[in-house]
Write a protein that holds these residues in place. Structure first.
Motif, PDB file in Angstrom:
ATOM      1  N   ASP A   1      15.053  17.923  -5.134  1.00 29.99           N
ATOM      2  CA  ASP A   1      14.199  18.838  -4.366  1.00 29.99           C
ATOM      3  C   ASP A   1      12.865  18.208  -3.973  1.00 29.99           C
ATOM      4  OD1 ASP A   1      15.868  20.402  -6.410  1.00 29.99           O
ATOM      5  OD2 ASP A   1      15.380  21.907  -4.879  1.00 29.99           O
ATOM      6  N   VAL A   2      12.612  17.028  -4.477  1.00 31.15           N
ATOM      7  CA  VAL A   2      11.296  16.425  -4.257  1.00 31.15           C
ATOM      8  C   VAL A   2      11.249  15.772  -2.875  1.00 31.15           C
ATOM      9  CG1 VAL A   2       9.791  14.554  -5.037  1.00 31.15           C
ATOM     10  CG2 VAL A   2      10.861  16.089  -6.700  1.00 31.15           C
ATOM     11  N   ILE A   3      10.119  15.950  -2.192  1.00 37.16           N
ATOM     12  CA  ILE A   3       9.939  15.375  -0.860  1.00 37.16           C
ATOM     13  C   ILE A   3       9.484  13.926  -1.005  1.00 37.16           C
ATOM     14  CG2 ILE A   3       8.686  15.593   1.317  1.00 37.16           C
ATOM     15  CD1 ILE A   3       8.381  18.580   0.706  1.00 37.16           C
ATOM     16  N   HIS A   4      10.220  13.023  -0.380  1.00 39.46           N
ATOM     17  CA  HIS A   4       9.956  11.592  -0.536  1.00 39.46           C
ATOM     18  C   HIS A   4       8.754  11.120   0.275  1.00 39.46           C
ATOM     19  CE1 HIS A   4      14.297  10.418  -1.870  1.00 39.46           C
ATOM     20  NE2 HIS A   4      14.023  11.647  -2.220  1.00 39.46           N
ATOM     21  N   ASP A   5       8.636  11.658   1.466  1.00 38.08           N
ATOM     22  CA  ASP A   5       7.577  11.195   2.366  1.00 38.08           C
ATOM     23  C   ASP A   5       6.323  12.012   2.086  1.00 38.08           C
ATOM     24  OD1 ASP A   5       5.815  11.277   4.702  1.00 38.08           O
ATOM     25  OD2 ASP A   5       7.387  10.130   5.718  1.00 38.08           O
ATOM     26  N   VAL A   6       5.278  11.334   1.659  1.00 35.66           N
ATOM     27  CA  VAL A   6       4.089  12.067   1.213  1.00 35.66           C
ATOM     28  C   VAL A   6       3.385  12.789   2.348  1.00 35.66           C
ATOM     29  CG1 VAL A   6       3.588  10.860  -0.921  1.00 35.66           C
ATOM     30  CG2 VAL A   6       2.793   9.888   1.244  1.00 35.66           C
TER      31      VAL A   6
ATOM     32  N   LEU B   1       0.861  -1.182   0.000  1.00 31.37           N
ATOM     33  CA  LEU B   1       0.000   0.000   0.000  1.00 31.37           C
ATOM     34  C   LEU B   1       0.899   1.234   0.000  1.00 31.37           C
ATOM     35  CD1 LEU B   1      -2.659  -1.042   2.693  1.00 31.37           C
ATOM     36  CD2 LEU B   1      -2.787  -1.326   0.213  1.00 31.37           C
ATOM     37  N   ALA B   2       0.822   1.987  -1.075  1.00 39.14           N
ATOM     38  CA  ALA B   2       1.693   3.155  -1.219  1.00 39.14           C
ATOM     39  C   ALA B   2       0.937   4.419  -0.834  1.00 39.14           C
ATOM     40  CB  ALA B   2       2.174   3.256  -2.661  1.00 39.14           C
ATOM     41  N   GLY B   3       1.571   5.264  -0.093  1.00 46.29           N
ATOM     42  CA  GLY B   3       0.943   6.511   0.318  1.00 46.29           C
ATOM     43  C   GLY B   3       0.877   7.529  -0.799  1.00 46.29           C
ATOM     44  N   SER B   4      -0.036   8.497  -0.642  1.00 50.64           N
ATOM     45  CA  SER B   4      -0.070   9.628  -1.577  1.00 50.64           C
ATOM     46  C   SER B   4      -0.495  10.866  -0.814  1.00 50.64           C
ATOM     47  CB  SER B   4      -1.019   9.360  -2.747  1.00 50.64           C
ATOM     48  OG  SER B   4      -2.285   9.934  -2.510  1.00 50.64           O
ATOM     49  N   ILE B   5      -0.226  12.009  -1.394  1.00 53.17           N
ATOM     50  CA  ILE B   5      -0.571  13.263  -0.723  1.00 53.17           C
ATOM     51  C   ILE B   5      -2.072  13.463  -0.590  1.00 53.17           C
ATOM     52  CG2 ILE B   5       1.533  14.509  -1.328  1.00 53.17           C
ATOM     53  CD1 ILE B   5       0.049  15.653  -3.752  1.00 53.17           C
ATOM     54  N   ARG B   6      -2.824  12.588  -1.203  1.00 56.37           N
ATOM     55  CA  ARG B   6      -4.272  12.713  -1.162  1.00 56.37           C
ATOM     56  C   ARG B   6      -4.880  11.994   0.043  1.00 56.37           C
ATOM     57  NH1 ARG B   6      -6.688  11.261  -6.955  1.00 56.37           N
ATOM     58  NH2 ARG B   6      -7.059   9.198  -6.106  1.00 56.37           N
ATOM     59  N   ASP B   7      -4.055  11.253   0.762  1.00 57.53           N
ATOM     60  CA  ASP B   7      -4.581  10.344   1.783  1.00 57.53           C
ATOM     61  C   ASP B   7      -5.066  11.063   3.025  1.00 57.53           C
ATOM     62  OD1 ASP B   7      -3.769   8.343   0.100  1.00 57.53           O
ATOM     63  OD2 ASP B   7      -1.937   7.882   1.232  1.00 57.53           O
ATOM     64  N   ASP B   8      -6.185  10.565   3.556  1.00 58.60           N
ATOM     65  CA  ASP B   8      -6.521  10.774   4.951  1.00 58.60           C
ATOM     66  C   ASP B   8      -5.855   9.653   5.739  1.00 58.60           C
ATOM     67  OD1 ASP B   8      -8.281  13.006   4.840  1.00 58.60           O
ATOM     68  OD2 ASP B   8      -9.784  11.704   3.941  1.00 58.60           O
ATOM     69  N   GLY B   9      -5.666   9.914   7.007  1.00 57.99           N
ATOM     70  CA  GLY B   9      -5.081   8.907   7.875  1.00 57.99           C
ATOM     71  C   GLY B   9      -3.595   9.034   7.932  1.00 57.99           C
ATOM     72  N   PRO B  10      -2.834   8.129   7.396  1.00 58.53           N
ATOM     73  CA  PRO B  10      -3.255   6.951   6.650  1.00 58.53           C
ATOM     74  C   PRO B  10      -3.392   5.744   7.576  1.00 58.53           C
ATOM     75  CG  PRO B  10      -0.904   7.136   6.555  1.00 58.53           C
ATOM     76  CD  PRO B  10      -1.363   8.268   7.411  1.00 58.53           C
ATOM     77  N   LEU B  11      -3.836   4.646   7.005  1.00 65.47           N
ATOM     78  CA  LEU B  11      -3.733   3.362   7.683  1.00 65.47           C
ATOM     79  C   LEU B  11      -2.274   3.102   8.017  1.00 65.47           C
ATOM     80  CD1 LEU B  11      -6.069   1.073   5.552  1.00 65.47           C
ATOM     81  CD2 LEU B  11      -6.394   1.729   7.946  1.00 65.47           C
ATOM     82  N   CYS B  12      -2.048   2.451   9.133  1.00 65.68           N
ATOM     83  CA  CYS B  12      -0.666   2.257   9.586  1.00 65.68           C
ATOM     84  C   CYS B  12       0.125   1.331   8.647  1.00 65.68           C
ATOM     85  CB  CYS B  12      -0.646   1.743  11.012  1.00 65.68           C
ATOM     86  SG  CYS B  12      -1.941   0.568  11.376  1.00 65.68           S
ATOM     87  N   ASP B  13      -0.539   0.622   7.756  1.00 59.01           N
ATOM     88  CA  ASP B  13       0.183  -0.272   6.837  1.00 59.01           C
ATOM     89  C   ASP B  13       0.726   0.451   5.606  1.00 59.01           C
ATOM     90  OD1 ASP B  13      -2.127  -1.773   8.224  1.00 59.01           O
ATOM     91  OD2 ASP B  13      -0.727  -3.359   7.639  1.00 59.01           O
ATOM     92  N   VAL B  14       0.354   1.680   5.453  1.00 60.24           N
ATOM     93  CA  VAL B  14       0.718   2.399   4.235  1.00 60.24           C
ATOM     94  C   VAL B  14       2.165   2.899   4.320  1.00 60.24           C
ATOM     95  CG1 VAL B  14       0.240   4.516   2.926  1.00 60.24           C
ATOM     96  CG2 VAL B  14      -1.637   3.064   3.714  1.00 60.24           C
ATOM     97  N   ILE B  15       2.885   2.756   3.217  1.00 62.40           N
ATOM     98  CA  ILE B  15       4.280   3.198   3.175  1.00 62.40           C
ATOM     99  C   ILE B  15       4.322   4.695   2.878  1.00 62.40           C
ATOM    100  CG2 ILE B  15       6.509   2.879   2.028  1.00 62.40           C
ATOM    101  CD1 ILE B  15       5.590   0.014   1.349  1.00 62.40           C
ATOM    102  N   HIS B  16       4.996   5.431   3.745  1.00 63.63           N
ATOM    103  CA  HIS B  16       5.012   6.894   3.634  1.00 63.63           C
ATOM    104  C   HIS B  16       5.947   7.400   2.534  1.00 63.63           C
ATOM    105  CE1 HIS B  16       3.553   7.763   8.009  1.00 63.63           C
ATOM    106  NE2 HIS B  16       3.085   6.601   7.580  1.00 63.63           N
ATOM    107  N   ASP B  17       7.078   6.754   2.417  1.00 68.80           N
ATOM    108  CA  ASP B  17       8.089   7.222   1.465  1.00 68.80           C
ATOM    109  C   ASP B  17       7.791   6.579   0.115  1.00 68.80           C
ATOM    110  OD1 ASP B  17      10.490   7.058  -0.180  1.00 68.80           O
ATOM    111  OD2 ASP B  17      11.550   7.902   1.543  1.00 68.80           O
ATOM    112  N   VAL B  18       7.501   7.424  -0.879  1.00 70.00           N
ATOM    113  CA  VAL B  18       7.051   6.862  -2.160  1.00 70.00           C
ATOM    114  C   VAL B  18       8.144   6.099  -2.889  1.00 70.00           C
ATOM    115  CG1 VAL B  18       5.089   8.351  -2.600  1.00 70.00           C
ATOM    116  CG2 VAL B  18       7.394   9.144  -3.197  1.00 70.00           C
ATOM    117  N   TYR B  19       9.406   6.415  -2.609  1.00 69.55           N
ATOM    118  CA  TYR B  19      10.464   5.680  -3.333  1.00 69.55           C
ATOM    119  C   TYR B  19      10.752   4.352  -2.647  1.00 69.55           C
ATOM    120  CZ  TYR B  19      10.339  10.218  -5.337  1.00 69.55           C
ATOM    121  OH  TYR B  19       9.866  11.355  -5.940  1.00 69.55           O
ATOM    122  N   ARG B  20      10.556   4.289  -1.332  1.00 70.02           N
ATOM    123  CA  ARG B  20      10.595   2.986  -0.698  1.00 70.02           C
ATOM    124  C   ARG B  20       9.386   2.167  -1.171  1.00 70.02           C
ATOM    125  NH1 ARG B  20       9.314  -0.041   3.523  1.00 70.02           N
ATOM    126  NH2 ARG B  20       8.159   1.396   4.851  1.00 70.02           N
ATOM    127  N   ALA B  21       8.246   2.807  -1.286  1.00 70.56           N
ATOM    128  CA  ALA B  21       7.080   2.103  -1.826  1.00 70.56           C
ATOM    129  C   ALA B  21       7.374   1.583  -3.230  1.00 70.56           C
ATOM    130  CB  ALA B  21       5.868   3.038  -1.845  1.00 70.56           C
TER     131      ALA B  21
END
Lengths: 366, 366, 366, 366
Positions: D269-274, A257-277
């Motif tokens: 410059d991009v922020i990794h953590d959403v 589950l990849a995070g996005s700037i659109r998320d509410d929450g998020p659920l604790c299972d969601v990966i915050h860093d999009v490049y790790r995701a």
């Protein structure tokens, strides 16, 4: 329609074009995350590097728009720019027919052509393109992959916005057609919301009624899940009585589950860093032999970027299939425009697609 | 889900609002096709005219944006402007709550509400609106209408561009779910093309292959049909081995093919004059109790203009259902924007819709 | 950007392929509206028929999907199937490279290519395709055509739904950029409605407000126009103080309003029979050197069917330009899929397009 | 059209509904990131909490779907769930009219209504809705905000795919209409690519030509920027001769580039953590008085989630304007469906929008 994997035809390296080609060259990385100026960028196709006279080595687990790094003298590894570290040996040269010791093999598989005419109406994919045959091919393909492949699904939230689609997808999981799952926060949130309250964003997934204070439902779904620490905990504790996440977790199917700037929450299972995701997604993509993306422009394109058109294993080279199901010609074109050439698109509502696919697979297997 | 017709609640004409209302007024037409300046225009709703003190008469076989003509002193007839002739007595006045002796009854039927919240996400119809319930309601409705109603279908050519959709629609005809058909030249042409050559505009409706000289196929289909004089002749002579037109003609189901400026040919069965076509369409619309329009903006909106929201008969007043299936939020909005308030839209590809509907009806009836 | 007409390169009929080709063959029509089975169908390209040894004659005023009829031994006329009468001599044979005495010349004009790469992202037209250059080219083209060509506009009603777009289009007329107009009933009705009431379908074209009893406005616009007998009469009497129809009529610019089954009214100027309308449209299309279609799928495709890719005159052969402006990738694809190969599409809202085009032409001419 | 801020009308807390209301209640957080079960969730509207008898306090810097935390006894802070820490005092209760000491004030501003009719065609926003007035209002609004507000732009990459749009946007920056910028990696990458190579994803942003090896251009743009350490460094070193990022950086305008799983690279410059990106976006959103989002579903919805409908400052309460420009009815509906009620949508191509807006502002200021 029984599915047969198409043969792979490697290049004939006995040809003069190859025999006379120079060896591939490599340059060292001097700065973290920065490639040598003349780096070679990968494509979705099988690529061969001329490592020593007469020896062309196929790169494995490729993806497009990355560098090729030589490790230990003989291993070729496809690396994102952000993972480059000083000292890495990066393949250089931008010619693709051997001139730089690199060959990009664009027609290794022989797919049947669909046209033999110079002029024809209706060459482009639109909503009016017939897709009965796509269903029939998918029945054969997914049946094959269920036993011998790895089927990765990429889901937009629309799949859980409708009762029948959600239930059909659970049956696909139960019947063994789902080996990996990628989605965003919303898919998981609304799936849990449906399990807890029968709604998605407060609207009943069957009756369409807006429920009283329904705009709290997705927040409560997140808050209650996070209170127990994870989706897995919530499932194990019996808090999530139904749905896709429950089925996936119960069967230990890997999911990202990849995070996005659109998320509410998020659920604790969601990966915050999009490049790790992205790294986790790629770990799934490396295993995938067929990917089906449903109603999600962001995740479908993201997965398309990570997915090569082939998979190489000790038993040989096979194609990787990528189906994208969406309502929009724009999204279908966008995928094609990004160079994901093996992608096939079906233009329809995923609610219908999932229900029809599940029913068709059931009938085809009787 | 067993379907039950909702009750109709006529206005309570004992209320002071009605008791004190003036009689409706009528003015004479003096010029062909031109109404008196203050004409009253009809809506899609039941409308009552106060003809003599205490007597409010419901107009029958209405449609929107027309005039009401008093014939023989007591009969109210809904007439298009183009059909007005000098001497016609046209109802005048634009107030709708009795002030001019005219009452527009907008809430005669009590449909269950879908929301009880002031604020709610997802109130609008989009591709992400769930429609499992719409299928279930359609199964009940069409089963009811098969026996007790008149189901009119409005088809865009996409229905015959795909093998499975075309075959499923033929089964709907065979099973009695089709009582009338409206379409354009293209639907009939490509249906015959599919019967003769297995293609639509030269593309195979199953394999998607472009066939050799396939762009001749639709012209040959027209030319061969016109050579025998009509679709009916072609069917009777056995020239059309399969398809929707064959099924409709074999079962003597009435159909109206309306011409458009986009047509090749046309087939000899196509009506050239669009207003005569509209009259024929309205003749079907008067009988229709349920209309389902599939993937055709032009014909769906045209039919929406002709279709009232109710049907009055000696046994009472019942609603007329209007389903529109399309891929485009724009078309769905456009129908709503034209005031076709009883329309329900399903946003999906009609290929899937027809296949799923036919299969669902079959299973629901077992 | 000064516009220069590209040169036309006729085939080299001295080549053996032509020298050895048989003469074209013709068969007689025996039944009204029905072609001989082996009829040759026209395309949008220049086509040459081998009429006598060594003489290849170019057909003039062509359009696609029609027959070629030999009249008076030397004149070639492109005829719709519906206009064929017994005795007509129809060219037969479906090979296009001279084998049947017919040559279809697909590359007579040398347009600059836009790509020199085997692989490229973003090859397809989408909303993200840049179109600054299209505006610049249009400024040059329309300036050229204003003096030396015939610019035919095909308008959807959206052009008059917005105040600025409507006013800008009137200025285009006033400045001489409009030589012919094709539209449906709605364009004219809502243009008159805007002139009389400032609304379109009851919504103010500037403030967006819904006006009181606004749904009567378009009916009143029709009724008042029809009461005086024609749009021209209404304009001459001063009843229509502004707008596109007024400007066109005042300047005696030819226009064709084609009816459709969706029409209310219609206005008395609208042609009821769609095939007669098509004939009138084709009369304009024969003269057109550039066509610009704005926000109308029906009329744009209809005109595309009538429009050849070239115009032949005593002074030579020149290309015919066809621009289509629409919001929808589907419509753009549909035009391409129908074989209108010279069509160029711009994906935007016509409100912006018309305003920007008019302003750009004004600035470019200063 | 001179812009005037609408007045704000606070609730009349002298009314019995308020005088008799209980005080707001708060519960302590016991687990990081988890709210008490009965938490109150914020909306986009001004909300007042009854803190002590007769004192209703307005929350500042709100956003929807968050909690309200009481800090230091009198300060109300709007916090995302993920930022909750044990001990935080979270407002509880879900009734919105004072019953729980919380009042949600949905009609504090008096905007002019656009309709006074019960029945009207064309109530919904579609591509056919006129928007001349929106441009005129924007000219007034942006002129006002240039001096007295904070204009935040949210950009999709399409803005830099076209030469004229990109240049017009740079002029908007130069003229002072841009106070903050939010976008993703792609906008910045392709803007730099355009500066370096004149292309976006390898396609020339003016001529549309695909350039030789053009698919390397965006990777080279990233790699060259990252080699110098940041966009700012690249600009300061003169490596980026033109474009939006250069203009923004030169003028020290704050910007937030949020990462996504779709990114190549990314730029350093991009922020990794959403969620950190979301925090930075919210920091801009707190300052914003007008937001304009162009052609980006992801970022527009994300910003919509963060943006309240009002801004409170010592000088009073004013509305926050949110314009969204997109080609798709679906996206426009989606924003409305998420409850961003102050959003206004314009359906067009942003290429035209930016060019027209910039030209209009220039002319309006003369």
């Amino acid at each position: 329609m029984a599915f047969v994997l198409p043969d792979y035809h490697p290049p004939d390296f006995g040809l003069p074009q190859f025999a006379e080609a120079p060896l591939a060259t490599f340059e060292r990385v001097t700065q973290e995350g920065v490639a040598p100026a003349d780096f070679h960028a990968t494509s979705i196709f099988p690529e061969y590097l001329h490592l020593e006279k007469g020896t062309w080595r196929l790169i494995h687990e490729s993806r497009m728009d990355c560098t090729v790094v030589l490790e230990g003298g003989t291993t070729l590894s496809v690396k994102e720019f952000r993972h480059l570290v000083p000292g890495d040996l990066v393949a250089c040269g931008r010619k693709e027919n051997g001139e730089n010791g690199i060959f990009v093999h664009t027609d290794g598989f022989r797919f049947p052509s669909r046209s033999s005419e110079k002029f024809a109406f209706r060459g482009r994919l639109t909503r009016e393109t017939p897709f009965s045959i796509d269903y029939d091919e998918l029945y054969g393909l997914l049946e094959h992959e269920r036993k011998s492949g790895f089927i990765l699904w990429v889901l937009g939230p629309a799949v859980v916005f409708d009762r029948d689609a959600r239930e059909s997808f659970v049956r696909l999981i139960d019947e063994g057609y789902v080996h990996g799952l990628h989605a965003g926060n919303a898919l998981a949130v609304h799936d849990v919301e449906a399990a807890l309250y029968g709604t998605a964003l407060g609207q009943a997934i069957y009756s369409k009624r807006s429920t009283h204070l329904g705009h709290y439902n997705h927040l409560d779904a997140i808050n209650r899940t996070n209170a127990v620490g994870s989706l897995k905990q919530a499932v194990d504790l019996g808090l999530v009585p139904s749905g896709i996440m429950r089925a996936v977790i119960s069967r230990s199917i890997p999911f990202v589950l990849a995070g996005s700037i659109r998320d509410d929450g998020p659920l604790c299972d969601v990966i915050h860093d999009v490049y790790r995701a992205q790294d986790e997604m790629r770990a799934l993509a490396r295993r995938a032999t067929t990917v089906v993306a449903l109603a999600t422009q962001l995740h479908a394109i993201a997965m398309g970027n990570l997915l090569p058109s082939y998979q190489a294993s000790p038993s040989g080279v096979r194609p990787v299939y990528f189906y994208n199901v969406d309502m929009s010609e724009f999204v279908a074109s966008k995928l094609a425009d990004r160079g994901s050439l093996t992608a096939r698109s079906i233009l329809t509502n995923v609610q219908d697609f999932v229900v029809t696919l599940e029913r068709g697979l059931r009938e085809a297997c009787v």
